[in-house]
Design an enzyme around this catalytic site. Structure first.
Site, PDB file in Angstrom:
ATOM      1  N   LYS A  89      20.615 -22.258  24.965  1.00 48.44           N
ATOM      2  CA  LYS A  89      21.707 -23.234  25.079  1.00 48.44           C
ATOM      3  C   LYS A  89      22.931 -22.635  25.778  1.00 48.44           C
ATOM      4  O   LYS A  89      23.452 -23.203  26.726  1.00 48.44           O
ATOM      5  CB  LYS A  89      22.116 -23.756  23.687  1.00 48.44           C
ATOM      6  CG  LYS A  89      20.984 -24.380  22.898  1.00 48.44           C
ATOM      7  CD  LYS A  89      21.454 -24.903  21.548  1.00 48.44           C
ATOM      8  CE  LYS A  89      21.950 -23.838  20.589  1.00 48.44           C
ATOM      9  NZ  LYS A  89      20.903 -22.951  20.040  1.00 48.44           N
ATOM     10  N   ARG A 116      18.378 -17.696  10.221  1.00 45.94           N
ATOM     11  CA  ARG A 116      18.942 -18.691  11.149  1.00 45.94           C
ATOM     12  C   ARG A 116      17.864 -19.691  11.576  1.00 45.94           C
ATOM     13  O   ARG A 116      18.128 -20.889  11.696  1.00 45.94           O
ATOM     14  CB  ARG A 116      19.526 -17.991  12.383  1.00 45.94           C
ATOM     15  CG  ARG A 116      20.814 -17.252  12.079  1.00 45.94           C
ATOM     16  CD  ARG A 116      21.155 -16.251  13.148  1.00 45.94           C
ATOM     17  NE  ARG A 116      21.429 -16.867  14.442  1.00 45.94           N
ATOM     18  CZ  ARG A 116      21.482 -16.182  15.591  1.00 45.94           C
ATOM     19  NH1 ARG A 116      21.257 -14.878  15.598  1.00 45.94           N
ATOM     20  NH2 ARG A 116      21.756 -16.799  16.713  1.00 45.94           N
ATOM     21  N   ARG A 168      18.918  -9.399  22.720  1.00 44.81           N
ATOM     22  CA  ARG A 168      20.355  -9.587  22.909  1.00 44.81           C
ATOM     23  C   ARG A 168      21.145  -8.746  21.905  1.00 44.81           C
ATOM     24  O   ARG A 168      22.210  -8.222  22.227  1.00 44.81           O
ATOM     25  CB  ARG A 168      20.717 -11.076  22.750  1.00 44.81           C
ATOM     26  CG  ARG A 168      22.184 -11.359  23.037  1.00 44.81           C
ATOM     27  CD  ARG A 168      22.502 -12.836  23.078  1.00 44.81           C
ATOM     28  NE  ARG A 168      22.360 -13.477  21.776  1.00 44.81           N
ATOM     29  CZ  ARG A 168      22.532 -14.771  21.554  1.00 44.81           C
ATOM     30  NH1 ARG A 168      22.853 -15.569  22.545  1.00 44.81           N
ATOM     31  NH2 ARG A 168      22.382 -15.273  20.351  1.00 44.81           N
ATOM     32  N   ARG A 210      24.973 -29.729  14.428  1.00 44.22           N
ATOM     33  CA  ARG A 210      23.898 -28.952  13.815  1.00 44.22           C
ATOM     34  C   ARG A 210      23.449 -29.540  12.487  1.00 44.22           C
ATOM     35  O   ARG A 210      22.557 -28.993  11.842  1.00 44.22           O
ATOM     36  CB  ARG A 210      24.393 -27.531  13.572  1.00 44.22           C
ATOM     37  CG  ARG A 210      23.857 -26.493  14.561  1.00 44.22           C
ATOM     38  CD  ARG A 210      24.450 -25.153  14.163  1.00 44.22           C
ATOM     39  NE  ARG A 210      23.783 -24.017  14.716  1.00 44.22           N
ATOM     40  CZ  ARG A 210      24.111 -23.416  15.861  1.00 44.22           C
ATOM     41  NH1 ARG A 210      25.042 -23.902  16.632  1.00 44.22           N
ATOM     42  NH2 ARG A 210      23.481 -22.322  16.234  1.00 44.22           N
ATOM     43  N   ARG A 215      26.652  -8.678  18.325  1.00 45.97           N
ATOM     44  CA  ARG A 215      26.653  -9.773  17.339  1.00 45.97           C
ATOM     45  C   ARG A 215      25.826  -9.368  16.133  1.00 45.97           C
ATOM     46  O   ARG A 215      24.615  -9.173  16.244  1.00 45.97           O
ATOM     47  CB  ARG A 215      26.054 -11.049  17.970  1.00 45.97           C
ATOM     48  CG  ARG A 215      27.038 -11.826  18.803  1.00 45.97           C
ATOM     49  CD  ARG A 215      26.406 -13.043  19.442  1.00 45.97           C
ATOM     50  NE  ARG A 215      25.787 -13.985  18.517  1.00 45.97           N
ATOM     51  CZ  ARG A 215      25.358 -15.189  18.859  1.00 45.97           C
ATOM     52  NH1 ARG A 215      25.512 -15.600  20.114  1.00 45.97           N
ATOM     53  NH2 ARG A 215      24.798 -15.972  17.981  1.00 45.97           N
TER      54      ARG A 215
HETATM   55  P1  B4P Z   1      21.004 -18.633  23.789  1.00 49.81           P
HETATM   56  O1  B4P Z   1      19.980 -19.501  23.175  1.00 49.81           O
HETATM   57  O2  B4P Z   1      21.682 -19.119  25.005  1.00 49.81           O
HETATM   58  O3  B4P Z   1      21.941 -18.288  22.563  1.00 49.81           O
HETATM   59  P2  B4P Z   1      23.157 -19.108  21.919  1.00 49.81           P
HETATM   60  O4  B4P Z   1      23.594 -20.244  22.746  1.00 49.81           O
HETATM   61  O5  B4P Z   1      24.139 -18.075  21.672  1.00 49.81           O
HETATM   62  O6  B4P Z   1      22.598 -19.792  20.608  1.00 49.81           O
HETATM   63  P3  B4P Z   1      22.713 -19.342  19.105  1.00 49.81           P
HETATM   64  O7  B4P Z   1      22.066 -20.436  18.336  1.00 49.81           O
HETATM   65  O8  B4P Z   1      22.139 -17.980  18.996  1.00 49.81           O
HETATM   66  O9  B4P Z   1      24.235 -19.163  18.722  1.00 49.81           O
HETATM   67  P4  B4P Z   1      25.495 -20.062  18.383  1.00 49.81           P
HETATM   68  O10 B4P Z   1      26.573 -19.337  19.037  1.00 49.81           O
HETATM   69  O11 B4P Z   1      25.338 -21.503  18.718  1.00 49.81           O
HETATM   70  O12 B4P Z   1      20.402 -17.235  24.268  1.00 49.81           O
HETATM   71  C1  B4P Z   1      19.675 -16.350  23.473  1.00 49.81           C
HETATM   72  C2  B4P Z   1      19.100 -15.189  24.301  1.00 49.81           C
HETATM   73  O13 B4P Z   1      17.973 -15.637  25.034  1.00 49.81           O
HETATM   74  C3  B4P Z   1      20.043 -14.579  25.339  1.00 49.81           C
HETATM   75  O14 B4P Z   1      19.993 -13.182  25.236  1.00 49.81           O
HETATM   76  C4  B4P Z   1      19.498 -15.026  26.684  1.00 49.81           C
HETATM   77  O15 B4P Z   1      19.667 -14.059  27.686  1.00 49.81           O
HETATM   78  C5  B4P Z   1      18.040 -15.216  26.398  1.00 49.81           C
HETATM   79  N1  B4P Z   1      17.456 -16.282  27.215  1.00 49.81           N
HETATM   80  C6  B4P Z   1      18.006 -17.494  27.432  1.00 49.81           C
HETATM   81  N2  B4P Z   1      17.200 -18.225  28.239  1.00 49.81           N
HETATM   82  C7  B4P Z   1      16.092 -17.446  28.507  1.00 49.81           C
HETATM   83  C8  B4P Z   1      14.895 -17.641  29.291  1.00 49.81           C
HETATM   84  N3  B4P Z   1      14.662 -18.778  29.960  1.00 49.81           N
HETATM   85  N4  B4P Z   1      13.986 -16.635  29.341  1.00 49.81           N
HETATM   86  C9  B4P Z   1      14.233 -15.477  28.684  1.00 49.81           C
HETATM   87  N5  B4P Z   1      15.350 -15.217  27.938  1.00 49.81           N
HETATM   88  C10 B4P Z   1      16.282 -16.198  27.857  1.00 49.81           C
HETATM   89  O16 B4P Z   1      25.627 -20.009  16.772  1.00 49.81           O
HETATM   90  C11 B4P Z   1      25.851 -18.808  16.077  1.00 49.81           C
HETATM   91  C12 B4P Z   1      26.203 -19.099  14.600  1.00 49.81           C
HETATM   92  O17 B4P Z   1      27.458 -19.817  14.520  1.00 49.81           O
HETATM   93  C13 B4P Z   1      25.239 -19.987  13.802  1.00 49.81           C
HETATM   94  O18 B4P Z   1      24.157 -19.264  13.256  1.00 49.81           O
HETATM   95  C14 B4P Z   1      26.194 -20.562  12.702  1.00 49.81           C
HETATM   96  O19 B4P Z   1      26.399 -19.631  11.675  1.00 49.81           O
HETATM   97  C15 B4P Z   1      27.501 -20.760  13.439  1.00 49.81           C
HETATM   98  N6  B4P Z   1      27.649 -22.129  13.993  1.00 49.81           N
HETATM   99  C16 B4P Z   1      27.690 -22.448  15.316  1.00 49.81           C
HETATM  100  N7  B4P Z   1      27.797 -23.778  15.475  1.00 49.81           N
HETATM  101  C17 B4P Z   1      27.819 -24.333  14.212  1.00 49.81           C
HETATM  102  C18 B4P Z   1      27.889 -25.669  13.712  1.00 49.81           C
HETATM  103  N8  B4P Z   1      27.944 -26.716  14.551  1.00 49.81           N
HETATM  104  N9  B4P Z   1      27.877 -25.863  12.376  1.00 49.81           N
HETATM  105  C19 B4P Z   1      27.816 -24.834  11.532  1.00 49.81           C
HETATM  106  N10 B4P Z   1      27.724 -23.537  11.929  1.00 49.81           N
HETATM  107  C20 B4P Z   1      27.731 -23.282  13.260  1.00 49.81           C
END
Ligand code: B4P
Length: 190
Positions: free
Chosen positions: A14, A146, A128, A89, A134
């Protein structure tokens, strides 16, 4: 105005895809994860609270997250459209988002879900975690937590948008460029 929700489990891509879509379409990118991390870095009260949940792989409570999102959203009255990343979420967040947008005469155009197998999610997040600093990426148990929380609390949000005829799925496996191209096609067709 096109308002899009980018959906998927942790590690689905995402955040990665959002960066390209913002460049291409000029969306305002609202990532609740990024906003929480900004607050953690700046040691705000919200950051301290969010960290206590995030480090355990748990969701930050709805009331806190919804108020924060509403305040951020309100900062961009001239936006051409919003890309919501990591929000909603929970079903309560989805309802709240519809209400916030409806008050301004707006709505969500589509939720696009990135689908990635679980082994791949775990591998990506651990990779990552080696460099991101993180805490929630460094520990396989927290990553497992998660993903479990995603299945229990977040996956049902898909049904909320399906019921409105707004959900579309896309494979999140493949090169980052090919996934951006498929996402762009879907967004352009809206
Ligand atoms: P991404 O999937 O892009 O990671 P993200 O956006 O950071 O999502 P995530 O769910 O982890 O975190 P968020 O900040 O929303 O990438 C992951 C990895 O995959 C990267 O290293 C990337 O390079 C790699 N990758 C991507 N595409 C690829 C491909 N095509 N091929 C190979 N590799 C690839 O949330 C973090 C925390 O915040 C949650 O656990 C929660 O505690 C809190 N939170 C956030 N939003 C919330 C909400 N709405 N309500 C309650 N808590 C919330």
């Amino acid at each position: 105005m096109k308002n899009i929700v980018l959906f998927g489990p942790p590690g689905a891509g995402k955040g990665t895809q959002s960066a390209y879509l913002v460049d291409k379409f000029g969306f305002v990118h609202l990532s609740t994860g990024d906003i929480f991390r900004y607050n953690i870095k700046n040691q705000t009260e919200l950051g301290t609270l969010a960290k206590s949940y995030m480090d355990q792989g748990q969701l930050v409570p709805d009331s806190v997250t919804i108020d924060m999102l509403k305040a951020e959203w309100g900062k961009y009255p001239d936006a051409v459209g919003f890309l919501f990343d990591g929000f909603p979420r929970t079903e309560a967040q989805a309802l709240a988002l519809d209400e916030i947008l409806a008050e301004a005469g707006q709505s969500i155009a589509a939720m696009i879900g990135l689908e990635v197998p679980e082994e791949e999610l775990l591998a990506r997040l651990l990779e990552r975690g080696k460099t991101s600093g993180r805490p929630d990426d460094a520990n396989p148990e927290v990553i497992g937590q998660r993903i479990a929380v995603y299945h229990r609390e977040t996956a049902p949000v898909q049904g909320y948008y399906e019921a409105q005829g707004k959900y579309m799925a896309l494979s999140g496996v493949g090169s980052i460029e090919s996934i951006t191209a498929s996402l762009s096609e879907k967004i352009q067709a809206l």
